[in-house]
Design a protein around this motif. Structure first.
Motif, PDB file in Angstrom:
ATOM      1  N   LYS A 162     -15.226  14.525   7.261  1.00 55.22           N
ATOM      2  CA  LYS A 162     -15.532  13.383   6.398  1.00 55.22           C
ATOM      3  C   LYS A 162     -16.671  12.578   6.997  1.00 55.22           C
ATOM      4  CE  LYS A 162     -11.101  12.987   4.200  1.00 55.22           C
ATOM      5  NZ  LYS A 162      -9.978  12.138   3.858  1.00 55.22           N
ATOM      6  N   LEU A 163     -17.481  12.043   6.104  1.00 57.69           N
ATOM      7  CA  LEU A 163     -18.679  11.323   6.485  1.00 57.69           C
ATOM      8  C   LEU A 163     -18.858  10.153   5.526  1.00 57.69           C
ATOM      9  CD1 LEU A 163     -21.466  11.569   8.103  1.00 57.69           C
ATOM     10  CD2 LEU A 163     -22.226  12.897   6.151  1.00 57.69           C
ATOM     11  N   THR A 164     -19.165   8.980   6.034  1.00 57.21           N
ATOM     12  CA  THR A 164     -19.469   7.838   5.178  1.00 57.21           C
ATOM     13  C   THR A 164     -20.955   7.844   4.882  1.00 57.21           C
ATOM     14  OG1 THR A 164     -17.684   6.527   6.123  1.00 57.21           O
ATOM     15  CG2 THR A 164     -19.428   5.323   4.969  1.00 57.21           C
ATOM     16  N   VAL A 165     -21.298   7.805   3.606  1.00 58.81           N
ATOM     17  CA  VAL A 165     -22.702   7.766   3.201  1.00 58.81           C
ATOM     18  C   VAL A 165     -22.968   6.382   2.635  1.00 58.81           C
ATOM     19  CG1 VAL A 165     -24.487   8.800   1.761  1.00 58.81           C
ATOM     20  CG2 VAL A 165     -22.664  10.232   2.673  1.00 58.81           C
ATOM     21  N   ARG A 166     -23.962   5.720   3.214  1.00 60.26           N
ATOM     22  CA  ARG A 166     -24.326   4.367   2.785  1.00 60.26           C
ATOM     23  C   ARG A 166     -25.692   4.411   2.104  1.00 60.26           C
ATOM     24  NH1 ARG A 166     -21.268   0.283   5.168  1.00 60.26           N
ATOM     25  NH2 ARG A 166     -22.999  -1.130   4.798  1.00 60.26           N
ATOM     26  N   TYR A 167     -25.861   3.545   1.133  1.00 60.22           N
ATOM     27  CA  TYR A 167     -27.111   3.484   0.378  1.00 60.22           C
ATOM     28  C   TYR A 167     -27.684   2.084   0.457  1.00 60.22           C
ATOM     29  CZ  TYR A 167     -24.876   7.606  -1.617  1.00 60.22           C
ATOM     30  OH  TYR A 167     -24.240   8.812  -1.790  1.00 60.22           O
ATOM     31  N   PHE A 168     -29.020   2.001   0.460  1.00 58.32           N
ATOM     32  CA  PHE A 168     -29.684   0.711   0.561  1.00 58.32           C
ATOM     33  C   PHE A 168     -30.788   0.582  -0.480  1.00 58.32           C
ATOM     34  CE2 PHE A 168     -27.726   1.489   4.621  1.00 58.32           C
ATOM     35  CZ  PHE A 168     -27.161   0.260   4.913  1.00 58.32           C
ATOM     36  N   ALA A 169     -31.127  -0.661  -0.792  1.00 56.29           N
ATOM     37  CA  ALA A 169     -32.221  -1.024  -1.712  1.00 56.29           C
ATOM     38  C   ALA A 169     -32.004  -0.400  -3.084  1.00 56.29           C
ATOM     39  CB  ALA A 169     -33.569  -0.654  -1.104  1.00 56.29           C
ATOM     40  N   LEU A 202     -26.327   3.729  -6.996  1.00 53.19           N
ATOM     41  CA  LEU A 202     -25.125   4.467  -6.592  1.00 53.19           C
ATOM     42  C   LEU A 202     -24.015   3.606  -5.998  1.00 53.19           C
ATOM     43  CD1 LEU A 202     -26.868   7.529  -4.900  1.00 53.19           C
ATOM     44  CD2 LEU A 202     -26.072   7.301  -7.271  1.00 53.19           C
ATOM     45  N   GLY A 203     -24.287   2.346  -5.739  1.00 55.50           N
ATOM     46  CA  GLY A 203     -23.301   1.511  -5.065  1.00 55.50           C
ATOM     47  C   GLY A 203     -23.562   1.495  -3.567  1.00 55.50           C
ATOM     48  N   ALA A 204     -22.738   0.757  -2.850  1.00 59.08           N
ATOM     49  CA  ALA A 204     -22.977   0.528  -1.429  1.00 59.08           C
ATOM     50  C   ALA A 204     -22.699   1.751  -0.557  1.00 59.08           C
ATOM     51  CB  ALA A 204     -22.140  -0.644  -0.936  1.00 59.08           C
ATOM     52  N   SER A 205     -21.604   2.454  -0.828  1.00 60.21           N
ATOM     53  CA  SER A 205     -21.251   3.583   0.037  1.00 60.21           C
ATOM     54  C   SER A 205     -20.184   4.451  -0.613  1.00 60.21           C
ATOM     55  CB  SER A 205     -20.747   3.084   1.392  1.00 60.21           C
ATOM     56  OG  SER A 205     -19.518   2.415   1.251  1.00 60.21           O
ATOM     57  N   GLU A 206     -19.979   5.601  -0.016  1.00 59.93           N
ATOM     58  CA  GLU A 206     -18.909   6.503  -0.427  1.00 59.93           C
ATOM     59  C   GLU A 206     -18.587   7.433   0.729  1.00 59.93           C
ATOM     60  OE1 GLU A 206     -20.053   9.574  -3.389  1.00 59.93           O
ATOM     61  OE2 GLU A 206     -22.055   8.720  -3.195  1.00 59.93           O
ATOM     62  N   VAL A 207     -17.418   8.020   0.688  1.00 53.33           N
ATOM     63  CA  VAL A 207     -17.021   8.998   1.691  1.00 53.33           C
ATOM     64  C   VAL A 207     -17.143  10.376   1.063  1.00 53.33           C
ATOM     65  CG1 VAL A 207     -15.124   9.830   3.131  1.00 53.33           C
ATOM     66  CG2 VAL A 207     -15.469   7.375   2.839  1.00 53.33           C
ATOM     67  N   VAL A 208     -17.810  11.286   1.773  1.00 57.60           N
ATOM     68  CA  VAL A 208     -17.964  12.655   1.288  1.00 57.60           C
ATOM     69  C   VAL A 208     -17.371  13.618   2.304  1.00 57.60           C
ATOM     70  CG1 VAL A 208     -20.031  12.125  -0.061  1.00 57.60           C
ATOM     71  CG2 VAL A 208     -20.284  12.923   2.280  1.00 57.60           C
ATOM     72  N   GLY A 258     -25.313  15.692  -9.915  1.00 62.36           N
ATOM     73  CA  GLY A 258     -26.000  15.352 -11.158  1.00 62.36           C
ATOM     74  C   GLY A 258     -26.015  13.860 -11.394  1.00 62.36           C
ATOM     75  N   GLY A 259     -26.410  13.478 -12.596  1.00 63.95           N
ATOM     76  CA  GLY A 259     -26.411  12.074 -13.010  1.00 63.95           C
ATOM     77  C   GLY A 259     -27.211  11.171 -12.103  1.00 63.95           C
ATOM     78  N   ALA A 260     -26.618  10.021 -11.778  1.00 71.62           N
ATOM     79  CA  ALA A 260     -27.301   9.010 -10.962  1.00 71.62           C
ATOM     80  C   ALA A 260     -27.627   9.536  -9.563  1.00 71.62           C
ATOM     81  CB  ALA A 260     -26.445   7.750 -10.868  1.00 71.62           C
ATOM     82  N   HIS A 261     -26.740  10.356  -8.998  1.00 67.88           N
ATOM     83  CA  HIS A 261     -27.012  10.922  -7.670  1.00 67.88           C
ATOM     84  C   HIS A 261     -28.277  11.786  -7.703  1.00 67.88           C
ATOM     85  CE1 HIS A 261     -22.843   9.748  -6.789  1.00 67.88           C
ATOM     86  NE2 HIS A 261     -23.216   9.765  -5.525  1.00 67.88           N
ATOM     87  N   ALA A 262     -28.388  12.620  -8.713  1.00 72.58           N
ATOM     88  CA  ALA A 262     -29.555  13.500  -8.820  1.00 72.58           C
ATOM     89  C   ALA A 262     -30.841  12.697  -8.974  1.00 72.58           C
ATOM     90  CB  ALA A 262     -29.379  14.468  -9.985  1.00 72.58           C
ATOM     91  N   SER A 263     -30.787  11.625  -9.737  1.00 75.07           N
ATOM     92  CA  SER A 263     -31.977  10.792  -9.949  1.00 75.07           C
ATOM     93  C   SER A 263     -32.349  10.006  -8.695  1.00 75.07           C
ATOM     94  CB  SER A 263     -31.741   9.810 -11.093  1.00 75.07           C
ATOM     95  OG  SER A 263     -31.554  10.495 -12.296  1.00 75.07           O
ATOM     96  N   ALA A 264     -31.375   9.365  -8.080  1.00 76.43           N
ATOM     97  CA  ALA A 264     -31.651   8.486  -6.941  1.00 76.43           C
ATOM     98  C   ALA A 264     -32.063   9.242  -5.681  1.00 76.43           C
ATOM     99  CB  ALA A 264     -30.426   7.623  -6.643  1.00 76.43           C
ATOM    100  N   LEU A 265     -31.536  10.452  -5.506  1.00 79.21           N
ATOM    101  CA  LEU A 265     -31.784  11.210  -4.275  1.00 79.21           C
ATOM    102  C   LEU A 265     -32.690  12.426  -4.487  1.00 79.21           C
ATOM    103  CD1 LEU A 265     -28.098  11.119  -2.989  1.00 79.21           C
ATOM    104  CD2 LEU A 265     -29.993   9.682  -2.215  1.00 79.21           C
ATOM    105  N   ALA A 266     -33.329  12.506  -5.645  1.00 85.19           N
ATOM    106  CA  ALA A 266     -34.140  13.673  -6.017  1.00 85.19           C
ATOM    107  C   ALA A 266     -35.105  14.078  -4.917  1.00 85.19           C
ATOM    108  CB  ALA A 266     -34.906  13.373  -7.303  1.00 85.19           C
ATOM    109  N   ARG A 267     -35.348  15.363  -4.814  1.00 85.90           N
ATOM    110  CA  ARG A 267     -36.232  15.917  -3.790  1.00 85.90           C
ATOM    111  C   ARG A 267     -37.658  15.401  -3.902  1.00 85.90           C
ATOM    112  NH1 ARG A 267     -34.538  17.165   0.866  1.00 85.90           N
ATOM    113  NH2 ARG A 267     -32.466  18.044   0.734  1.00 85.90           N
ATOM    114  N   GLY A 268     -38.110  15.011  -5.050  1.00 83.57           N
ATOM    115  CA  GLY A 268     -39.461  14.487  -5.209  1.00 83.57           C
ATOM    116  C   GLY A 268     -39.634  13.070  -4.695  1.00 83.57           C
ATOM    117  N   LYS A 269     -38.520  12.408  -4.396  1.00 81.93           N
ATOM    118  CA  LYS A 269     -38.575  11.016  -3.932  1.00 81.93           C
ATOM    119  C   LYS A 269     -38.653  10.970  -2.410  1.00 81.93           C
ATOM    120  CE  LYS A 269     -36.372   8.756  -7.728  1.00 81.93           C
ATOM    121  NZ  LYS A 269     -35.612   7.592  -8.095  1.00 81.93           N
TER     122      LYS A 269
END
Length: 83
Positions: A2-9, A15-21, A40-51
């Motif tokens: 298990k790993l906590t993934v945090r997101y910023f800005a 995606l929200g502040a964080s999640e456990v994957v 897919g969805g918001a995850h695919a858009s926010a973390l897309a390889r082109g970004k």
């Protein structure tokens, strides 16, 4: 493992502040990003390889080849510029 993934800005806004994957042992930062994109969805858009994104494992900047650790904290954030 298990790993906590945090997101910023802008990623946090999408995606929200964080999640456990759950990932397989020996997974890299890039593998975690790919697994999140595959949702897919918001995850695919926010973390897309082109970004352009920065990542930090346990509060240390790292590249996508770094192997994540059980119980670790992985952060994704857009590049920051000074002003």
């Amino acid at each position: 493992m298990k790993l906590t993934v945090r997101y910023f800005a802008s990623i946090r806004e999408a995606l929200g502040a964080s999640e456990v994957v759950e990932m397989a042992e020996g997974s890299s930062v890039g593998a975690v990003r790919d697994a999140l994109i595959a949702r897919g969805g918001a995850h695919a858009s926010a973390l897309a390889r082109g970004k352009s994104l920065r990542s930090a494992l346990n509060q240390v900047l790292c590249d996508e080849r770094v192997i994540v650790v059980d119980g670790g904290e992985l952060a994704f954030f857009p590049p920051v510029t000074g002003g």
